[in-house]
Design an enzyme around this catalytic site. Structure first.
Site, PDB file in Angstrom:
ATOM      1  N   HIS A  34       0.808  -1.211   0.000  1.00  0.00           N
ATOM      2  CA  HIS A  34       0.000   0.000   0.000  1.00  0.00           C
ATOM      3  C   HIS A  34       0.851   1.275   0.000  1.00  0.00           C
ATOM      4  CE1 HIS A  34      -3.452  -2.636   1.785  1.00  0.00           C
ATOM      5  NE2 HIS A  34      -3.248  -2.837   0.506  1.00  0.00           N
ATOM      6  N   CYS A  79       5.206  13.810 -13.724  1.00  0.00           N
ATOM      7  CA  CYS A  79       6.490  13.448 -14.343  1.00  0.00           C
ATOM      8  C   CYS A  79       7.142  12.243 -13.655  1.00  0.00           C
ATOM      9  CB  CYS A  79       7.428  14.637 -14.354  1.00  0.00           C
ATOM     10  SG  CYS A  79       7.794  15.274 -12.740  1.00  0.00           S
ATOM     11  N   CYS A  89       8.788  20.071 -11.602  1.00  0.00           N
ATOM     12  CA  CYS A  89       7.901  20.496 -12.694  1.00  0.00           C
ATOM     13  C   CYS A  89       6.882  21.535 -12.223  1.00  0.00           C
ATOM     14  CB  CYS A  89       7.191  19.291 -13.312  1.00  0.00           C
ATOM     15  SG  CYS A  89       5.851  18.629 -12.310  1.00  0.00           S
ATOM     16  N   THR A 147      -3.276  -8.874  10.803  1.00  0.00           N
ATOM     17  CA  THR A 147      -4.135  -8.375   9.733  1.00  0.00           C
ATOM     18  C   THR A 147      -5.495  -9.056   9.814  1.00  0.00           C
ATOM     19  OG1 THR A 147      -4.457  -8.198   7.334  1.00  0.00           O
ATOM     20  CG2 THR A 147      -2.966  -9.938   8.083  1.00  0.00           C
ATOM     21  N   SER A 148      -6.534  -8.241   9.573  1.00  0.00           N
ATOM     22  CA  SER A 148      -7.890  -8.789   9.676  1.00  0.00           C
ATOM     23  C   SER A 148      -8.267  -9.585   8.432  1.00  0.00           C
ATOM     24  CB  SER A 148      -8.887  -7.645   9.861  1.00  0.00           C
ATOM     25  OG  SER A 148      -8.804  -6.769   8.748  1.00  0.00           O
ATOM     26  N   GLU A 165      -7.073 -11.934  18.078  1.00  0.00           N
ATOM     27  CA  GLU A 165      -8.483 -12.208  17.765  1.00  0.00           C
ATOM     28  C   GLU A 165      -8.572 -13.119  16.545  1.00  0.00           C
ATOM     29  OE1 GLU A 165     -10.890 -10.802  19.550  1.00  0.00           O
ATOM     30  OE2 GLU A 165      -9.528  -9.538  20.716  1.00  0.00           O
TER      31      GLU A 165
HETATM   32  P1  NAD Z   1      -6.980  -4.069  10.353  1.00  0.00           P
HETATM   33  O1  NAD Z   1      -7.097  -2.822  11.159  1.00  0.00           O
HETATM   34  O2  NAD Z   1      -8.111  -4.429   9.453  1.00  0.00           O
HETATM   35  O3  NAD Z   1      -6.729  -5.318  11.324  1.00  0.00           O
HETATM   36  C1  NAD Z   1      -5.749  -5.263  12.340  1.00  0.00           C
HETATM   37  C2  NAD Z   1      -5.681  -6.644  12.965  1.00  0.00           C
HETATM   38  O4  NAD Z   1      -4.612  -6.619  13.903  1.00  0.00           O
HETATM   39  C3  NAD Z   1      -6.941  -7.063  13.702  1.00  0.00           C
HETATM   40  O5  NAD Z   1      -7.330  -8.350  13.246  1.00  0.00           O
HETATM   41  C4  NAD Z   1      -6.510  -7.106  15.177  1.00  0.00           C
HETATM   42  O6  NAD Z   1      -7.138  -8.167  15.903  1.00  0.00           O
HETATM   43  C5  NAD Z   1      -5.013  -7.348  15.047  1.00  0.00           C
HETATM   44  N1  NAD Z   1      -4.199  -6.872  16.157  1.00  0.00           N
HETATM   45  C6  NAD Z   1      -4.448  -5.825  16.982  1.00  0.00           C
HETATM   46  N2  NAD Z   1      -3.450  -5.685  17.867  1.00  0.00           N
HETATM   47  C7  NAD Z   1      -2.541  -6.659  17.584  1.00  0.00           C
HETATM   48  C8  NAD Z   1      -1.291  -7.013  18.137  1.00  0.00           C
HETATM   49  N3  NAD Z   1      -0.758  -6.350  19.174  1.00  0.00           N
HETATM   50  N4  NAD Z   1      -0.629  -8.063  17.605  1.00  0.00           N
HETATM   51  C9  NAD Z   1      -1.143  -8.741  16.546  1.00  0.00           C
HETATM   52  N5  NAD Z   1      -2.332  -8.448  15.997  1.00  0.00           N
HETATM   53  C10 NAD Z   1      -3.026  -7.407  16.500  1.00  0.00           C
HETATM   54  O7  NAD Z   1      -5.590  -3.942   9.587  1.00  0.00           O
HETATM   55  P2  NAD Z   1      -5.138  -4.500   8.167  1.00  0.00           P
HETATM   56  O8  NAD Z   1      -5.590  -5.904   8.005  1.00  0.00           O
HETATM   57  O9  NAD Z   1      -3.691  -4.172   8.057  1.00  0.00           O
HETATM   58  O10 NAD Z   1      -5.946  -3.613   7.119  1.00  0.00           O
HETATM   59  C11 NAD Z   1      -6.140  -2.241   7.328  1.00  0.00           C
HETATM   60  C12 NAD Z   1      -5.604  -1.341   6.205  1.00  0.00           C
HETATM   61  O11 NAD Z   1      -5.215  -0.124   6.829  1.00  0.00           O
HETATM   62  C13 NAD Z   1      -4.414  -1.827   5.475  1.00  0.00           C
HETATM   63  O12 NAD Z   1      -4.668  -1.554   4.148  1.00  0.00           O
HETATM   64  C14 NAD Z   1      -3.233  -0.955   5.948  1.00  0.00           C
HETATM   65  O13 NAD Z   1      -2.512  -0.489   4.831  1.00  0.00           O
HETATM   66  C15 NAD Z   1      -3.865   0.247   6.555  1.00  0.00           C
HETATM   67  N6  NAD Z   1      -3.238   0.715   7.825  1.00  0.00           N
HETATM   68  C16 NAD Z   1      -1.887   0.783   7.981  1.00  0.00           C
HETATM   69  C17 NAD Z   1      -1.334   1.211   9.175  1.00  0.00           C
HETATM   70  C18 NAD Z   1       0.155   1.276   9.335  1.00  0.00           C
HETATM   71  O14 NAD Z   1       0.872   1.594   8.399  1.00  0.00           O
HETATM   72  N7  NAD Z   1       0.670   0.951  10.532  1.00  0.00           N
HETATM   73  C19 NAD Z   1      -2.147   1.566  10.239  1.00  0.00           C
HETATM   74  C20 NAD Z   1      -3.524   1.503  10.043  1.00  0.00           C
HETATM   75  C21 NAD Z   1      -4.056   1.067   8.829  1.00  0.00           C
END
Ligand code: NAD
Length: 226
Positions: free
Chosen positions: A101, A112, A131, A169-170, A196
């Protein structure tokens, strides 16, 4: 060659204090993405969007990699595929990182193709390209497409991996949500680290219900001792 993939999402950076997007206290609770995180918003009012990202860069610039990011660096030669834009894997010392992302620490010019690297913690950088147009953050905003090259590189690595470890990641954002299934269909051992259960938990060989900062160091140690 190390055939391990770490596939990471916002959860791995939660313990570093990086604000989440959704949920309570999430960035989109406070800000409307249609005003701050899409090309149309940038075209309407680039200064407003640039200022918003400046604030985000400042917040994320103060965050530090946690034990989860650091443990991954011990698995030399592994590939990291991340949905995060925070750059914390690189700051922890990881070299092969595919940023699906994009990155908060890069700008690009839509006209450019000029790019600009931003050093985390450095808040003075050019807002205008040579530019004369405004640079936009090189991140995937709402309505943007992912970079084809990144997806191909990620899929190639997944199709050849032996172990696929999904962390924080969810599994709700596509096409990344399809990656665990791709790994599974190519015979990889699939492990999920998430406190979770997720929509994809059913297809993992092992689910570790702990926070990343606790689970990742233990898992990496176990794999290195094998
Ligand atoms: P999400 O918010 O959908 O899911 C986060 C997941 O992390 C959840 O399932 C949660 O249960 C889990 N989680 C929470 N705390 C945790 C921990 N301490 N250890 C392990 N797991 C834990 O996030 P996603 O699936 O990455 O999708 C969200 C989108 O948002 C992505 O596209 C991402 O690019 C973007 N995003 C990025 C950032 C970043 O750069 N840090 C922050 C927020 C969102």
């Amino acid at each position: 060659m190390n055939k391990t993939i770490f596939f990471t999402g916002a959860g791995i950076s939660a313990e570093s204090g990086v604000p989440t997007y959704r949920g309570r206290g999430g960035v989109w609770e406070q800000y409307n993405y249609e005003e701050y995180a899409c090309q149309e918003a940038f075209d309407r009012n680039p200064k407003k969007v640039i200022e918003f990202h400046k604030v985000r860069r400042k917040a994320v610039g103060f965050c530090k990699p946690n034990a989860g990011h650091l443990a991954i660096t011990a698995m030399q030669g592994a590939t990291i595929i991340t949905q995060n834009i925070d750059g914390l894997h690189q700051r922890a010392g990881s070299k092969t990182v595919i940023e699906l992302h994009g990155s908060l620490w890069k700008n690009r010019c839509n006209y450019c193709d000029e790019t600009q690297e931003i050093i985390p913690g450095e808040f003075y950088y050019k807002t205008l390209c040579n530019c004369g147009r405004y640079f936009r953050p090189d991140i995937v905003w709402f309505g943007d497409s992912l970079k084809e090259h990144n997806i191909r590189q990620a899929m190639h690595a997944i199709e050849h991996c032996e172990t696929f470890i999904s962390i924080g990641t969810s599994g709700a954002v596509w096409p990344a949500a399809g990656f665990p299934e791709l790994a599974k269909s190519h015979g990889a051992m699939c492990i999920e680290i998430n406190p979770e259960p997720t929509e994809l938990s059913y297809m993992f060989d092992e689910c570790i219900r702990e926070k990343a900062s606790v689970a990742v160091p233990k898992l990496v140690k176990r794999m290195l001792e094998k």
